[in-house]
Design a protein around this motif. Structure first.
Motif, PDB file in Angstrom:
ATOM      1  N   THR A  52      44.026 -32.479   9.980  1.00 29.25           N
ATOM      2  CA  THR A  52      44.925 -31.315   9.993  1.00 29.25           C
ATOM      3  C   THR A  52      44.420 -30.212   9.075  1.00 29.25           C
ATOM      4  OG1 THR A  52      46.792 -32.789  10.445  1.00 29.25           O
ATOM      5  CG2 THR A  52      47.306 -30.572   9.659  1.00 29.25           C
ATOM      6  N   LEU A  53      44.050 -30.574   7.855  1.00 35.47           N
ATOM      7  CA  LEU A  53      43.569 -29.579   6.898  1.00 35.47           C
ATOM      8  C   LEU A  53      42.220 -29.007   7.315  1.00 35.47           C
ATOM      9  CD1 LEU A  53      44.486 -31.347   3.532  1.00 35.47           C
ATOM     10  CD2 LEU A  53      45.630 -29.384   4.580  1.00 35.47           C
ATOM     11  N   GLY A  54      41.362 -29.852   7.868  1.00 34.03           N
ATOM     12  CA  GLY A  54      40.038 -29.395   8.275  1.00 34.03           C
ATOM     13  C   GLY A  54      40.104 -28.328   9.353  1.00 34.03           C
ATOM     14  N   GLY A  55      40.994 -28.515  10.328  1.00 31.06           N
ATOM     15  CA  GLY A  55      41.145 -27.519  11.375  1.00 31.06           C
ATOM     16  C   GLY A  55      41.648 -26.193  10.837  1.00 31.06           C
ATOM     17  N   LEU A  56      42.651 -26.256   9.957  1.00 32.04           N
ATOM     18  CA  LEU A  56      43.189 -25.031   9.353  1.00 32.04           C
ATOM     19  C   LEU A  56      42.121 -24.299   8.541  1.00 32.04           C
ATOM     20  CD1 LEU A  56      46.653 -26.395   8.158  1.00 32.04           C
ATOM     21  CD2 LEU A  56      46.296 -24.697   9.950  1.00 32.04           C
ATOM     22  N   LEU A  57      41.368 -25.052   7.739  1.00 30.11           N
ATOM     23  CA  LEU A  57      40.335 -24.446   6.901  1.00 30.11           C
ATOM     24  C   LEU A  57      39.196 -23.877   7.733  1.00 30.11           C
ATOM     25  CD1 LEU A  57      40.206 -27.085   4.014  1.00 30.11           C
ATOM     26  CD2 LEU A  57      41.191 -24.786   3.927  1.00 30.11           C
ATOM     27  N   ALA A  58      38.875 -24.541   8.848  1.00 28.96           N
ATOM     28  CA  ALA A  58      37.802 -24.046   9.718  1.00 28.96           C
ATOM     29  C   ALA A  58      38.173 -22.714  10.347  1.00 28.96           C
ATOM     30  CB  ALA A  58      37.493 -25.072  10.803  1.00 28.96           C
ATOM     31  N   ASP A  59      39.444 -22.529  10.682  1.00 28.62           N
ATOM     32  CA  ASP A  59      39.890 -21.247  11.241  1.00 28.62           C
ATOM     33  C   ASP A  59      39.915 -20.151  10.175  1.00 28.62           C
ATOM     34  OD1 ASP A  59      40.184 -22.083  13.840  1.00 28.62           O
ATOM     35  OD2 ASP A  59      42.297 -22.609  13.639  1.00 28.62           O
ATOM     36  N   LYS A  60      40.007 -20.548   8.904  1.00 27.34           N
ATOM     37  CA  LYS A  60      40.095 -19.563   7.833  1.00 27.34           C
ATOM     38  C   LYS A  60      38.734 -19.251   7.198  1.00 27.34           C
ATOM     39  CE  LYS A  60      42.632 -18.541   3.543  1.00 27.34           C
ATOM     40  NZ  LYS A  60      43.093 -17.228   4.034  1.00 27.34           N
ATOM     41  N   PHE A  61      37.906 -20.285   6.993  1.00 23.31           N
ATOM     42  CA  PHE A  61      36.657 -20.102   6.259  1.00 23.31           C
ATOM     43  C   PHE A  61      35.400 -20.284   7.106  1.00 23.31           C
ATOM     44  CE2 PHE A  61      39.750 -21.568   3.025  1.00 23.31           C
ATOM     45  CZ  PHE A  61      39.727 -20.452   2.205  1.00 23.31           C
ATOM     46  N   GLY A  62      35.560 -20.733   8.349  1.00 27.29           N
ATOM     47  CA  GLY A  62      34.398 -20.895   9.205  1.00 27.29           C
ATOM     48  C   GLY A  62      34.097 -22.356   9.491  1.00 27.29           C
ATOM     49  N   ARG A  63      33.500 -22.599  10.668  1.00 28.01           N
ATOM     50  CA  ARG A  63      33.221 -23.969  11.095  1.00 28.01           C
ATOM     51  C   ARG A  63      32.102 -24.602  10.259  1.00 28.01           C
ATOM     52  NH1 ARG A  63      37.397 -21.678  13.600  1.00 28.01           N
ATOM     53  NH2 ARG A  63      37.247 -21.417  15.857  1.00 28.01           N
ATOM     54  N   ARG A  64      31.010 -23.846  10.045  1.00 28.96           N
ATOM     55  CA  ARG A  64      29.843 -24.404   9.376  1.00 28.96           C
ATOM     56  C   ARG A  64      30.150 -24.828   7.937  1.00 28.96           C
ATOM     57  NH1 ARG A  64      24.911 -20.421   8.381  1.00 28.96           N
ATOM     58  NH2 ARG A  64      26.557 -19.460   7.124  1.00 28.96           N
ATOM     59  N   GLN A  65      30.854 -23.978   7.189  1.00 26.48           N
ATOM     60  CA  GLN A  65      31.125 -24.274   5.783  1.00 26.48           C
ATOM     61  C   GLN A  65      31.970 -25.536   5.626  1.00 26.48           C
ATOM     62  OE1 GLN A  65      29.603 -22.677   3.592  1.00 26.48           O
ATOM     63  NE2 GLN A  65      29.055 -20.710   4.484  1.00 26.48           N
ATOM     64  N   ILE A  66      33.000 -25.666   6.456  1.00 22.78           N
ATOM     65  CA  ILE A  66      33.886 -26.834   6.354  1.00 22.78           C
ATOM     66  C   ILE A  66      33.166 -28.093   6.808  1.00 22.78           C
ATOM     67  CG2 ILE A  66      36.083 -27.810   7.081  1.00 22.78           C
ATOM     68  CD1 ILE A  66      36.204 -25.373   5.167  1.00 22.78           C
ATOM     69  N   PHE A  67      32.335 -27.960   7.858  1.00 28.97           N
ATOM     70  CA  PHE A  67      31.558 -29.095   8.344  1.00 28.97           C
ATOM     71  C   PHE A  67      30.700 -29.661   7.214  1.00 28.97           C
ATOM     72  CE2 PHE A  67      28.277 -30.421  11.830  1.00 28.97           C
ATOM     73  CZ  PHE A  67      28.619 -31.750  11.631  1.00 28.97           C
ATOM     74  N   ALA A  68      29.978 -28.792   6.515  1.00 25.78           N
ATOM     75  CA  ALA A  68      29.106 -29.233   5.423  1.00 25.78           C
ATOM     76  C   ALA A  68      29.912 -29.839   4.273  1.00 25.78           C
ATOM     77  CB  ALA A  68      28.265 -28.059   4.926  1.00 25.78           C
TER      78      ALA A  68
END
Length: 466
Positions: free
Chosen positions: A98-114
């Protein structure tokens, strides 16, 4: 859909190609240019980069099933204690998704993935030093946070970069790396975990690898073009698109906007303000049901299979060997799902593999002889992991760019509730009705998921909503 800053300058068209669009007076947008490309070397590179991270996720999740079986002997753990060891990791995965999806929409997919790779890689390596069940459970929760956040982010990233004609297939191929990771876990379980008293520690110590791999993700993976445009970073988005256009093609097929397959834009969905708004509520509910049921049955079965085999009288080595053979059947399941998803469509492929999973679960529950266990287990692996591939393909296609990470992450997070409950449900079901009842319940859950899948909209050939 707007052009995102491309305008009508022919210089912004793909190299060596005339501008194309359903509107003769405007150039294609960046997302349309990505959709129209053939599969290039850069597509293969981003799929491989994401896939290696995905495989390491699977290795970590798979290893815990072998660690559970080993520690139940070494530490004399009860079935309740081993259930909590498994379920705690899924508590973390539920929150992380849940948090990962929210953060990916806010900070970008690549940054959260790493970032997620660092979190679960460090926590897995540290868990190898655990001296008690309580400490190990704490580390498994932290591992789950990273794992849960990474999976929906990676599938969203691949979905947003893939050419429209093969988008579903690309996501299924990403999911196929899960089988490679689980096979690796089975190999490690068979030859390392069962090899010595500290074998489970050496196995978990390998979990440090994802933390190092996060450096590769940060340096070599582009950020989503759709995300960059939503943040007003048009020059960076243009550079990313051009890098794909200039990359050598691996397949000659190129999709033109004027082909008979019409690019459909669902403007009601594009203007949606939330995943539970009027435009998206029905598909969100159906997706959540599928995620819940498939998580319940998959993790209830596969996390427990090595321990169940050992409880039936098989040695640890033989139990792990059976599990390795069963796991190998995941690869052809993904291959068939990847082939069918662009021919039958997402909905039909997902529903068919879920029905096959239901029948296979019933067969495993009735299996008694060694050959029956292996055959039924292989069919369960084949159909279940093919269904997972189709599910990850359809999820990101259901939401607009601003909600794509949130929508897929929330569905995954809700599904993780089932993965928390499943390991805890296994002991009482076994006590009440044995293995037959246990796998009958799993079969019913798969059947419910199949019914929910039929209510999802078919997205094959449609452009992702912006």
């Amino acid at each position: 859909m707007t052009s995102g800053g491309v305008g009508s300058d022919p210089a912004h068209s793909p190299v060596g190609q005339a501008p194309f669009s359903s509107d003769a007076n405007s150039s294609p947008s960046r997302t349309e240019r990505l959709d129209s490309l053939p599969v290039t070397r850069k597509h293969a590179r981003i799929l491989g980069t994401s896939g290696v991270g995905w495989a390491m996720d699977a290795m970590d999740v798979g290893l815990i099933s072998f660690v559970m079986a080993a520690l139940s002997v070494q530490w004399s753990l009860s079935t309740t204690q081993t259930s909590w060891l498994a379920s705690t990791g899924f508590v973390g995965m539920a929150l992380g998704a849940t948090l990962g999806g929210l953060l990916a929409d806010k900070f970008g997919r690549r940054q959260i993935f790493a970032a997620t790779l660092i979190i679960y890689g460090v926590a897995t390596g540290a868990s190898a030093l655990s001296g008690s069940l309580a400490v190990l459970i704490v580390f498994r929760f932290l591992v789950g946070l990273g794992l849960g956040a990474e999976l929906p982010v990676a599938s969203t990233l691949i979905s947003e970069f893939s050419p429209r004609a093969v988008r579903g297939r690309m996501v299924v191929l990403l999911e196929a790396f899960w089988a490679l990771g689980w096979i690796l876990a089975a190999v490690i379980g068979t030859f390392i975990v069962s090899g010595s008293a500290d074998g489970w520690r050496w196995a978990l110590a390998l979990g440090c690898i994802p933390a190092l791999y996060s450096v590769v993700i940060r340096r070599g993976m582009p950020e989503s073009v759709r995300f960059l445009e939503s943040q007003g970073k048009h020059e960076e988005a243009e550079a990313v698109v051009r890098s794909f256009e200039e990359s050598p093609a691996l397949a000659s097929k190129k999709i033109n906007a004027m082909e008979e397959t019409v690019i459909v834009h669902d403007h009601a969905v594009e203007q949606a303000t939330g995943i539970w708004g009027r435009a998206l509520a029905k598909r969100t509910a159906a997706l959540w049901v599928v995620w819940f049921c498939i998580n319940f049955s998959y993790y209830g079965a596969f996390i427990w299979i090595p321990s169940l085999l050992h409880a039936q009288g098989f040695t640890l080595v033989k139990s792990f060997t059976f599990t390795l053979i069963i796991t190998l059947a995941q690869l052809p399941g993904y291959a068939v799902s990847a082939f069918l998803i662009e021919r039958w469509g997402r909905r039909a492929t997902l529903a068919t593999f879920l029905v096959g999973s239901a029948l296979s679960a019933a067969g495993y529950g009735l299996a008694d002889a060694e050959w029956q266990i292996i055959v039924a287990g292989c069919f369960l692996s084949f159909f279940n992991l093919g269904a997972w591939g189709a599910l990850y393909a359809i999820g990101p296609e259901l939401y607009p760019t601003s909600l794509r990470g949130t929508g897929t992450g929330a569905a995954a997070g809700f599904g993780r509730i089932a993965s928390i409950l499943a390991p805890l449900t296994v002991p009482p079901l076994l006590s009440f009705g044995g293995q037959g009842l246990l796998f009958a319940v799993f079969g019913i859950a798969f059947a419910v998921a199949a019914l929910a899948a039929f209510t999802l909209p078919e997205q094959r050939g449609k452009a992702l909503a912006d």
